[in-house]
Design an enzyme around this catalytic site. Structure first.
Site, PDB file in Angstrom:
ATOM      1  CG  LEU A 213      46.326  30.999 -56.220  1.00  0.00           C
ATOM      2  CD1 LEU A 213      47.429  30.001 -56.583  1.00  0.00           C
ATOM      3  CD2 LEU A 213      45.003  30.520 -56.859  1.00  0.00           C
TER       4      LEU A 213
ATOM      5  CB  ALA B 206      49.970  36.266 -59.402  1.00  0.00           C
TER       6      ALA B 206
ATOM      7  N   GLY C 277      35.073  23.541 -56.225  1.00  0.00           N
ATOM      8  CA  GLY C 277      34.268  23.313 -55.017  1.00  0.00           C
ATOM      9  C   GLY C 277      34.070  24.610 -54.247  1.00  0.00           C
TER      10      GLY C 277
ATOM     11  CG  HIS D  68      15.750  49.025 -45.303  1.00  0.00           C
ATOM     12  ND1 HIS D  68      15.612  47.866 -46.036  1.00  0.00           N
ATOM     13  CD2 HIS D  68      15.669  48.643 -44.005  1.00  0.00           C
ATOM     14  CE1 HIS D  68      15.490  46.839 -45.219  1.00  0.00           C
ATOM     15  NE2 HIS D  68      15.514  47.290 -43.974  1.00  0.00           N
TER      16      HIS D  68
ATOM     17  N   GLY E 123      16.397  56.064 -46.688  1.00  0.00           N
ATOM     18  CA  GLY E 123      17.586  56.593 -45.999  1.00  0.00           C
ATOM     19  C   GLY E 123      18.031  55.729 -44.847  1.00  0.00           C
TER      20      GLY E 123
ATOM     21  CD  GLU F 146      36.627  30.473 -52.978  1.00  0.00           C
ATOM     22  OE1 GLU F 146      36.260  29.494 -53.638  1.00  0.00           O
ATOM     23  OE2 GLU F 146      36.658  30.509 -51.735  1.00  0.00           O
TER      24      GLU F 146
ATOM     25  CD  GLU G 119      34.630  41.256 -64.467  1.00  0.00           C
ATOM     26  OE1 GLU G 119      35.226  40.904 -63.428  1.00  0.00           O
ATOM     27  OE2 GLU G 119      33.613  41.976 -64.449  1.00  0.00           O
TER      28      GLU G 119
HETATM   29  C1  LIG Z   1      38.384  39.948 -48.987  1.00  0.00           C
HETATM   30  C2  LIG Z   1      39.198  39.093 -49.916  1.00  0.00           C
HETATM   31  C3  LIG Z   1      39.512  37.794 -49.553  1.00  0.00           C
HETATM   32  C4  LIG Z   1      40.301  36.995 -50.382  1.00  0.00           C
HETATM   33  N1  LIG Z   1      40.659  35.731 -49.980  1.00  0.00           N
HETATM   34  C5  LIG Z   1      41.590  35.057 -50.720  1.00  0.00           C
HETATM   35  C6  LIG Z   1      42.140  33.815 -50.233  1.00  0.00           C
HETATM   36  O1  LIG Z   1      41.754  33.304 -49.161  1.00  0.00           O
HETATM   37  N2  LIG Z   1      43.127  33.229 -50.954  1.00  0.00           N
HETATM   38  C7  LIG Z   1      43.581  33.744 -52.113  1.00  0.00           C
HETATM   39  O2  LIG Z   1      44.490  33.162 -52.715  1.00  0.00           O
HETATM   40  N3  LIG Z   1      43.061  34.895 -52.623  1.00  0.00           N
HETATM   41  C8  LIG Z   1      42.097  35.565 -51.946  1.00  0.00           C
HETATM   42  N4  LIG Z   1      41.593  36.744 -52.423  1.00  0.00           N
HETATM   43  C9  LIG Z   1      42.066  37.251 -53.708  1.00  0.00           C
HETATM   44  C10 LIG Z   1      40.995  37.201 -54.793  1.00  0.00           C
HETATM   45  O3  LIG Z   1      40.758  35.879 -55.194  1.00  0.00           O
HETATM   46  C11 LIG Z   1      41.504  38.127 -55.934  1.00  0.00           C
HETATM   47  O4  LIG Z   1      41.401  39.451 -55.432  1.00  0.00           O
HETATM   48  C12 LIG Z   1      40.706  37.938 -57.203  1.00  0.00           C
HETATM   49  O5  LIG Z   1      40.963  36.678 -57.766  1.00  0.00           O
HETATM   50  C13 LIG Z   1      41.038  39.037 -58.234  1.00  0.00           C
HETATM   51  O6  LIG Z   1      42.402  39.233 -58.352  1.00  0.00           O
HETATM   52  P1  LIG Z   1      42.988  40.738 -58.284  1.00  0.00           P
HETATM   53  O7  LIG Z   1      42.415  41.348 -57.059  1.00  0.00           O
HETATM   54  O8  LIG Z   1      44.457  40.680 -58.415  1.00  0.00           O
HETATM   55  O9  LIG Z   1      42.349  41.477 -59.530  1.00  0.00           O
HETATM   56  P2  LIG Z   1      42.914  41.453 -61.045  1.00  0.00           P
HETATM   57  O10 LIG Z   1      43.207  40.065 -61.464  1.00  0.00           O
HETATM   58  O11 LIG Z   1      43.993  42.478 -61.182  1.00  0.00           O
HETATM   59  O12 LIG Z   1      41.631  41.954 -61.843  1.00  0.00           O
HETATM   60  C14 LIG Z   1      41.268  43.324 -61.964  1.00  0.00           C
HETATM   61  C15 LIG Z   1      40.084  43.419 -62.921  1.00  0.00           C
HETATM   62  O13 LIG Z   1      40.451  42.922 -64.221  1.00  0.00           O
HETATM   63  C16 LIG Z   1      39.582  41.878 -64.600  1.00  0.00           C
HETATM   64  N5  LIG Z   1      40.311  40.846 -65.359  1.00  0.00           N
HETATM   65  C17 LIG Z   1      41.511  40.285 -65.056  1.00  0.00           C
HETATM   66  N6  LIG Z   1      41.837  39.376 -65.977  1.00  0.00           N
HETATM   67  C18 LIG Z   1      40.816  39.338 -66.878  1.00  0.00           C
HETATM   68  C19 LIG Z   1      40.561  38.577 -68.041  1.00  0.00           C
HETATM   69  N7  LIG Z   1      41.406  37.651 -68.518  1.00  0.00           N
HETATM   70  N8  LIG Z   1      39.415  38.831 -68.742  1.00  0.00           N
HETATM   71  C20 LIG Z   1      38.536  39.763 -68.290  1.00  0.00           C
HETATM   72  N9  LIG Z   1      38.720  40.496 -67.175  1.00  0.00           N
HETATM   73  C21 LIG Z   1      39.850  40.288 -66.489  1.00  0.00           C
HETATM   74  C22 LIG Z   1      39.048  41.314 -63.286  1.00  0.00           C
HETATM   75  O14 LIG Z   1      37.828  40.620 -63.470  1.00  0.00           O
HETATM   76  C23 LIG Z   1      38.896  42.573 -62.462  1.00  0.00           C
HETATM   77  O15 LIG Z   1      37.706  43.215 -62.804  1.00  0.00           O
HETATM   78  C24 LIG Z   1      40.758  37.518 -51.624  1.00  0.00           C
HETATM   79  C25 LIG Z   1      40.415  38.823 -51.994  1.00  0.00           C
HETATM   80  C26 LIG Z   1      39.664  39.612 -51.161  1.00  0.00           C
HETATM   81  C27 LIG Z   1      39.361  41.023 -51.576  1.00  0.00           C
END
Ligand SMILES: Cc1cc2nc3c(=O)[nH]c(=O)nc-3n(C[C@H](O)[C@H](O)[C@H](O)COP(=O)(O)OP(=O)(O)OC[C@H]3O[C@@H](n4cnc5c(N)ncnc54)[C@H](O)[C@@H]3O)c2cc1C
Length: 380
Positions: free
Chosen positions: A125, A130, A241, A338, A340, A363, A367
């Site tokens: 996604l 995005a 889910g 634990h 150091g 997921e 926030e």
């Molecule tokens: C190891 C890993 C595995 C992942 N696996 C998947 C996967 O399998 N499939 C997939 O589609 N995605 C996956 N993701 C993506 C993950 O779901 C996103 O990183 C996450 O949803 C946050 O999006 P972003 O990183 O763009 O942060 P941003 O959306 O840019 O957010 C940055 C900060 O702003 C805050 N923020 C943003 N909007 C708001 C709001 N409206 N109100 C308050 N605070 C806000 C956020 O909470 C965060 O602190 C994965 C990410 C990682 C790191």
């Protein structure tokens, strides 16, 4: 709800615990260092039925239900949260989505193989611009006769490096933003698709996280999953889910860290006495055990809501938020106990501390969970 889950539940959890000790524990440290997926273990989990827990038996699954799924996720996550997230993606984000939204043909084509680990799936996604805001996707699917042509790059896809089938989201009506997103089932063998960058991560290093690149990738119209332009609905119901799975992962990591802290406190002697005899350490352990118990209790309640087909959007956001932040606090204290040594890679708590961090991010960040919960509370 009845907390007496019975013998079947106990046996399933016991099997997962033994598997984790036998197949994950001996190699997790080394694979974490090398950032390598334990694909053989994931396949074996498929043959044990742990990749088809949300799939009906007639489609090759074990249909064990959400409570069993939660129990298995806790046991695997205690030992190797990188492998457990692969299990969570396959069960929650891929199989559950196809069960709910797939056509009969899509179900028959994919589910029997996904449920047994013959095929692996992923859920794409997120894009560069995005993340929390999936309505602003830029990747496009343009209809061309009986096909769609997919273009764009997805970020951070778990299981991306080895997935055979991708559930991916594209704009089919870019003018309509969030209301113009559609979901597609794309075999990774489709010409025009390639795996991009493999991410180098802080934690869950035994999982695969990759870019997914679609360049004029043509799929038949039958690859559409759910209705045209209703893809965000597919994504959001899936995440209800999925969040239960991630909450279980957080509980498992926290329980693992608590176990390590208890063991260490009983062994380490300072000032002529065991750490476990110091009240400061006892109070930390008491708080940790209490928090784990509270999270686990609510986790099983949310699993029960899912098993009894009740709406659980608010509750799954609550437990994802609470369990992940609880795991943060518990891992912090476990490392502190634990001293150091907790900072050193030889000690399991170091990895658990790193692995926990992602549960507050993927997921839906903490926030975003608060946004979902507040919206629901204010609508009451
Ligand atoms: C190891 C890993 C595995 C992942 N696996 C998947 C996967 O399998 N499939 C997939 O589609 N995605 C996956 N993701 C993506 C993950 O779901 C996103 O990183 C996450 O949803 C946050 O999006 P972003 O990183 O763009 O942060 P941003 O959306 O840019 O957010 C940055 C900060 O702003 C805050 N923020 C943003 N909007 C708001 C709001 N409206 N109100 C308050 N605070 C806000 C956020 O909470 C965060 O602190 C994965 C990410 C990682 C790191």
């Amino acid at each position: 709800m009845d907390f007496n889950f019975g013998d079947e539940h106990r046996l399933i959890c016991e099997e997962a615990r033994k598997f984790a000790e036998r197949r994950l524990a001996p190699v997790v440290q080394e694979l974490d260092e090398r950032q390598e997926v334990n694909l053989d273990a994931l396949r074996e989990l498929g043959s044990l039925g742990f990749l088809g827990m949300t799939v009906p038996e007639e489609l090759g699954g074990t249909n064990l239900g959400a409570s069993a799924y939660v129990g298995v996720m806790i046991e695997l996550s205690k030992v190797d949260a990188g492998t457990s997230v692969g299990v969570s993606v396959q069960n929650s984000l891929v199989n559950d989505t196809i069960v709910k939204w797939g056509t009969d043909e899509q179900k028959a084509t994919y589910l029997p193989k996904l449920a047994t680990g013959e095929l692996f799936g992923c859920f794409s996604l997120t894009e560069g611009n995005a993340g929390s805001d999936p309505g602003s996707l830029k990747a496009t699917a343009v209809q061309d006769g009986d096909s769609f042509i997919l273009n764009g790059t997805k970020n951070f896809t778990t299981n991306g490096g080895f997935a055979d089938v991708i559930i991916a989201f594209f704009q089919t009506d870019p003018e309509r933003g969030a209301k113009g997103v559609s979901a597609f089932l794309v075999p990774s063998s489709t010409p025009g698709f390639r795996v991009g960058r493999h991410e180098n991560k802080l934690g869950i290093r035994t999982s695969s996280t990759t870019e997914m690149v679609f360049e004029n990738c043509r799929v038949p119209a039958s690859a559409l999953l759910g209705q045209l332009n209703k893809g965000l609905n597919v994504a959001l119901t899936t995440l209800d889910g999925g969040r239960v799975g991630i909450a279980a992962q957080a509980v498992g990591i926290a329980e693992g860290a608590l176990d390590e802290a208890v063991k260490y406190a009983k062994e380490r002697v300072q000032f002529g006495q065991k750490l476990a005899d110091l009240q400061a350490i006892q109070f930390m352990l008491a708080d940790m055990a209490t928090e784990v118990e509270v999270a686990k209790t609510m986790l099983y309640r949310v699993a029960w809501l899912k098993d009894t087909h009740q709406k659980h959007t608010r509750e799954s956001a609550m437990i994802k938020l609470f369990a992940s932040e609880m795991a943060h606090r518990v891992c912090h204290k476990a490392l502190q106990i634990h001293g150091g040594y907790g900072f050193m890679k030889e000690f399991r708590v170091e990895r658990l501390y790193r692995d926990q961090r992602i549960t507050e991010i993927y997921e839906g960040t903490s926030e975003i969970q608060r946004v979902v919960i507040a919206r629901s509370v204010l609508a009451d």
